[in-house]
Design a protein around this motif. Structure first.
Motif, short mmCIF file in Angstrom:
data_model
loop_
_atom_site.label_atom_id
_atom_site.label_comp_id
_atom_site.label_asym_id
_atom_site.label_seq_id
_atom_site.Cartn_x
_atom_site.Cartn_y
_atom_site.Cartn_z
N ALA B 315 0.85 -1.20 0.00
CA ALA B 315 0.00 0.00 0.00
C ALA B 315 0.88 1.25 0.00
O ALA B 315 0.69 2.16 -0.81
N GLU B 316 1.84 1.28 0.91
CA GLU B 316 2.73 2.44 0.96
C GLU B 316 3.55 2.54 -0.33
O GLU B 316 3.76 3.63 -0.87
N ALA B 319 1.95 4.25 -3.38
CA ALA B 319 2.03 5.72 -3.41
C ALA B 319 3.48 6.18 -3.59
O ALA B 319 3.75 7.11 -4.34
N ALA B 322 4.63 6.12 -7.13
CA ALA B 322 3.80 6.83 -8.12
C ALA B 322 4.55 7.99 -8.75
O ALA B 322 4.22 8.44 -9.85
N THR B 363 -2.45 -0.79 -4.48
CA THR B 363 -3.51 0.07 -5.02
C THR B 363 -4.87 -0.52 -4.68
O THR B 363 -5.79 0.18 -4.25
N LEU B 366 -5.88 -0.14 -0.98
CA LEU B 366 -6.26 1.22 -0.56
C LEU B 366 -7.54 1.70 -1.23
O LEU B 366 -8.01 2.81 -0.94
N SER B 367 -8.09 0.92 -2.11
CA SER B 367 -9.23 1.39 -2.90
C SER B 367 -10.48 1.56 -2.04
O SER B 367 -10.66 0.87 -1.04
N ALA B 368 -11.30 2.51 -2.47
CA ALA B 368 -12.55 2.77 -1.77
C ALA B 368 -13.33 1.46 -1.67
O ALA B 368 -13.45 0.71 -2.63
N TYR B 371 -10.53 -0.48 1.73
CA TYR B 371 -9.56 0.08 2.65
C TYR B 371 -9.67 -0.55 4.04
O TYR B 371 -8.69 -1.02 4.61
N TYR B 375 -6.28 -2.52 4.38
CA TYR B 375 -5.31 -1.64 5.04
C TYR B 375 -5.66 -1.42 6.51
O TYR B 375 -4.81 -1.53 7.39
#
Lengths: 499, 510
Positions: B315-316, B319, B322, B363, B366-368, B371, B375
């Motif tokens: 997850a980290e 980002a 990116a 990704t 972390l998605s709506a 999460y 996460y």
């Protein structure tokens, strides 16, 4: 929207008594800190591109953000001015999306644990005080600036190539989010203008609009008058003109009402307002909305704020415009209208208070400051305090009028000459003989001349037409260059004519 | 000049020789450059050897001995290629950064540069430190000097192999889930991950920011402490860095009297190889001989640590990685038709498969809508893992486990099975999740390959960990010289083309 539809709704005066608009606003303010939000680069405007960059604000591999303490202070000052609770712990999140102006491909922002929440802001519309609740104040960083070259739209699509200026990348940005408490487009404009004045007064941002240092989003819906429910809202994004905002909302309200009255539904979408056509068009709909995948930024520890520090800030907040309006009314006996002109900005309020402190009567000082002084600044294109008349000199002029040395009409000429000659009012009066004539012997002679020169008017007066007195006063004034003491002139005229 | 054995020389001994004038910094550096020339084509530990600069700088250290002294001066070091070095290409073993010239230097590297170490080069790793075998490098496969057909572990496999092969006196690595300790274990060297925050992460190309720590790879525990002394400290550029409550002390302990060592049963239940288990048990016996006491402890959430790690770290990473978008630096696809094409092809072509796998996992996590399930839940597991350690450390001073369930495995044997690869770090990941200091020291051989012994301490107990490891190391008496057995096939190698060294002026830094 077609003209037919426009006719379907509302009255001819443009009101819609069956419906009420509900408006919520978000205001973004770039702070005037010396350095950026998460690095030591200078915050500047108008410099050559990419001069103020470093590994952090260019998002080079391995670079890490560190919070700018001064930015936290400025944000907390804004929050306090909006009667918010500054939370002892807040968290920075990463808001993920790809765009060339966002070098990390995430913006560091605050999400579910913002800096401050639950405040309010009182503002005035047409002499009526309205209260808007503030949902939150949070901190984030600004993106870089994109310049799209070639193509016709100035947008990325269709351009030949794009350039990025990272000077702005990482500039501290505050977002203020209101509750949907604003009842009209005019109120929205007033709210933003008064909020901007408040932020400026705090000294945390100059809020220049041309450079987009302050910009706002509006979301709005309509609902049946008297209802508590909220309708589906549309959003207007990234505006930096009060006038366009009001125009856009003025266009959007009837569009929504027309749709609802035609039995259709409102699409939740982001709109673009074209000031040339006065029409709003969809920019993107909710289905295309980003999933920003917010999560706490592991590079930053939660922001712990000592409540004692917040109290220190509170104790050192400057006097804010709304409070100063009230004080001017109370202290100087001014009307709300006058106080609302003089009090909101610190510079003008300060100038006015200096004039009064130098001995001028409060009401007269207000009239002179709002009238001649502001007109002078406008004409000369000068900032308050930088005019060619100091507060002390203006005060002395006001006092000369008060004690009868200068007549009101001559005083305007004195003022003009004070500017021209950069001189004291007393000097000007003496040099140009602008003092009021209160010598009855001198005036008696002039009165006699005027009366002798206008036999028919004398006849009219004596025939009972009292108004003709004004004619004689005017003649005397003309003959004395406006310097005659009007009371004395009246007295002498009556004595002569009534004899 | 004394004849030196680069396979056994410690920094401590090298320093003594320098101070006594037995050897010059230039001669010392040449010992390692010669060894690189002799074995590097087999080991492939380095992505970039900065031989000319190393030679020049070491000469300068000799010449300006008065100004350029200190405990590290003149000691040659290798640096993992995910630590940015100004003017020296830093690739993260990724095509994405094949040409990246950093404009600044990582704080930890700056600290050792300021101590006048001589940098030999940048070492290989799994791309962006994602892997446990160094096979996911975009450039080359590094061999384990103990058996050239096996992997050195990862992701700091280049640093571990360089030290083991005598190509460097010591090295810097980074450890996100075991990336210093596991390769140290597989290569028979010492590797330590300090307490989270003890070493600045500024300039460490981020994999998983809440887990990453820079750490030393050395031939002795003393050397490990010496290097750690110089890289710890609060850095105003890293908001998560802290000052250690007490400075790192060079260890001298030879006994473990009174020390309580907890042995978590959960760590012995992870499919340990017999040889690993045997060496581990022998080491526990040595602890008792040295006056320590081994007791069983329980870390009940251990089995959830690995899955939690493989949610949080990707997850980290999703980002963190990116920013590699082809806009400002690094790889850019040719002739993009528009912005989306630029992003998609740059990232498709620039990243390798394991990096892409983790970006996609992260990704997704972390998605709506997902999460909380991923996460959020992983973070709760992380808290439970921390609590397990807190509880255990109320009963014992240190925790012991094998570093890796296995010895070095054959190259290519796990690359097609990500889960098997992930299991390599099952014993090391919990210390990252809890931010605790942990060291791996060699404790013997199994089938001719080194076995690592891990000691984990409470936060900021670096000195306790180092002291115990030092005493144990003395009792074990491991010989760090590898036999270079096996015949490495070069089939798995990727040609990077010519290594581009950007020469720097001699006086700007090493």
């Amino acid at each position: 929207m077609s003209d037919d539809r426009r006719r379907l709704v509302g009255h001819e005066d443009g009101t819609h008594p069956d419906w009420e608009p509900v408006i919520g606003l978000e205001m973004h303010v770039e702070l005037d800190t010396q350095t950026k939000m998460f690095c030591g680069c200078a915050v500047t405007r108008g410099d050559d591109p990419n001069l103020h960059t470093c590994p952090v604000c260019l998002a080079h591999p391995g670079a890490l953000p560190v919070v700018n303490r001064r930015a936290v202070e400025y944000a907390a000052r804004i929050a306090l001015a909006l009667n918010c609770t500054v939370r002892p712990r807040s968290v920075f999140h990463r808001k993920n999306y790809f765009y060339p102006d966002l070098p990390k491909a995430y913006q560091i922002s605050q999400y579910d644990e913002p800096l401050a929440t639950a405040g309010w802001f009182d503002y005035w519309v047409d002499g009526e005080r309205l209260r808007c609740r503030i949902n939150r104040v949070h901190m984030e960083e600004d993106a870089a600036k994109l310049i799209h070259a070639g193509g016709e739209t100035g947008r990325i699509a269709g351009s030949d190539y794009s350039m990025v200026d990272f000077n702005r990348s990482g500039t501290p940005l505050i977002e203020i989010v209101t509750e949907p408490d604003i009842p009209s487009p005019e109120a929205a404009r007033e709210f933003l203008q008064q909020l901007r004045a408040t932020v400026m007064e705090l000294g945390v941002s100059e809020c220049t609009m041309e450079e987009g240092q302050v910009r706002w989003d509006a979301n709005m819906s309509v609902r049946p008058a008297g209802s508590d429910a909220l309708g589906t809202r549309t959003e207007l994004k990234n505006m930096n003109s009060f006038r366009y905002l009001q125009q856009a909302l003025d266009a959007e309200i009837p569009r929504q009402i027309a749709l609802l009255e035609a039995g259709e539904t409102i699409e939740q979408e982001t709109l673009h307002f074209d000031p040339d056509t006065g029409i709003t068009t969809p920019l993107r709909s909710k289905e295309e909305a980003h999933d920003y995948r917010y999560f706490p930024d592991p590079d930053l520890v939660p922001l712990e704020i000592d409540p004692a520090w917040v109290e220190e800030l509170r104790a050192t907040q400057p006097e804010l415009p709304a409070a100063r309006v009230e004080r001017f009314m109370r202290q100087y006996g001014l009307s709300r209208a006058d106080a609302s002109v003089l009090a909101p900005t610190g510079a003008l309020a300060g100038f006015y208070e200096e004039v009064v402190a130098a001995g001028a009567a409060a009401k007269a000082a207000a009239n002179w400051t709002m009238g001649e002084y502001l007109a002078h600044l406008n004409a000369a294109g000068l900032e308050v305090g930088h005019g060619h008349v100091t507060a002390e000199r203006l005060a002395r002029l006001v006092m000369l009028v008060e004690d009868g040395t200068v007549s009101t009409s001559a005083a305007k000429e004195v003022f003009a000459r004070m500017i021209e000659e950069r001189a004291e009012p007393g000097e000007v009066v003496e040099r140009h003989g602008l003092g009021q004539i209160s010598d009855s012997a001198e005036l008696e002679a002039i009165v006699a001349e005027v009366v002798a020169a206008s036999p028919s008017q004398v006849e009219q007066y004596r025939g009972g037409k009292q108004q003709v007195l004004g004619f004689f006063v005017g003649r005397v004034m003309k003959a004395t260059g406006g310097r005659a003491n009007p009371q004395l002139v009246n007295e002498l005229l009556r004595r002569t004519l009534d004899a | 000049m004394t004849t030196l054995d680069p396979l056994r020389l410690t920094a401590r001994d090298a320093k003594r020789l320098l101070v006594d004038g037995e050897i010059s910094a230039a001669e010392l550096t040449k010992v390692f450059l010669d060894q690189i020339a002799a074995v590097e084509d087999k080991v492939k530990a380095f992505i970039l050897v900065t031989a000319d600069n190393a030679a020049k700088y070491s000469t300068k250290v000799d010449r300006e001995m008065q100004a350029m002294r200190g405990p590290l001066a003149g000691l040659p070091i290798a640096v993992k290629d995910n630590l940015v070095t100004e003017g020296v290409t830093t690739t993260c073993a990724s095509r994405m950064l094949h040409n990246y010239q950093p404009v600044y230097t990582a704080t930890a590297v700056r600290q050792v540069w300021d101590g006048h170490v001589v940098m030999l080069g940048k070492t290989n790793l799994d791309e962006f430190a994602m892997g446990s075998s160094t096979e996911y490098s975009a450039y080359q496969v590094t061999a384990n000097p103990w058996d050239l057909d096996t992997v050195p572990g990862g992701s700091s496999g280049g640093s571990a192999a360089a030290v083991a092969a005598g190509e460097a006196l010591w090295a810097l690595g980074s450890d996100t889930g075991g990336s210093v300790r596991q390769p140290a274990s597989l290569c028979g060297v010492v590797g330590m991950k300090p307490t989270y925050g003890a070493v600045s992460r500024y300039g460490l190309v981020a994999f998983a920011s809440s887990l990453d720590q820079i750490g030393p790879l050395t031939r002795s525990v003393y050397d490990c402490a010496l290097l750690l002394q110089h890289i710890t400290g609060r850095d105003p550029r890293d908001a998560t860095s802290v000052e250690l409550p007490e400075p790192v002390v060079l260890p001298s302990a030879e006994r473990l009297d009174g020390l309580r060592i907890g042995v978590p049963s959960e760590y012995l239940d992870v499919g340990l190889e017999d040889g690993v288990r045997a060496r581990f048990d022998e080491t526990l016996a040595r602890i008792e001989e040295l006056g320590g006491r081994c007791v069983e402890v329980s870390l009940p959430h251990t089995e959830y640590a690995l899955p939690a790690f493989y949610v949080i770290a990707p997850a980290e990473a999703s980002a963190n990685l990116a920013r590699f978008d082809g806009v400002r630096y690094g790889y850019r696809c040719s002739d993009p038709v528009d912005l989306t094409d630029l992003y998609e092809r740059t990232r498709s072509e620039g990243f390798g498969p394991e990096v892409k796998r983790r970006i996609m996992i992260g990704t997704y996590a972390l998605s709506a809508g997902y999460y909380d399930a991923y996460y959020g839940r992983a973070q709760r597991v992380r808290s439970l893992v921390c609590r397990d350690f807190d509880h255990a450390f109320s009963q014992v001073d240190l925790i012991a486990s094998p570093t890796s369930p296995t010895v070095a495995f054959t190259a290519g044997s796990r690359t097609s099975d990500p889960l098997a690869m992930y299991m390599s770090d099952v014993c090391t990941i919990p210390a990252n999740l809890a931010g605790l200091p942990a060291i791996s020291i060699p404790c013997g051989l199994s089938g001719g390959l080194p076995v690592g012994f891990q000691l984990i301490g409470p936060a900021f107990s670096e000195n306790r960990v180092l002291a115990a490891a030092h005493a144990l190391e003395g009792a074990i008496g491991f010989d760090t010289a590898p036999p270079f057995r096996g015949s490495r096939s070069s089939s798995g190698e990727r040609d990077r083309g010519s290594a581009d060294t950007t020469p720097r002026p001699e006086d700007t830094h090493p």
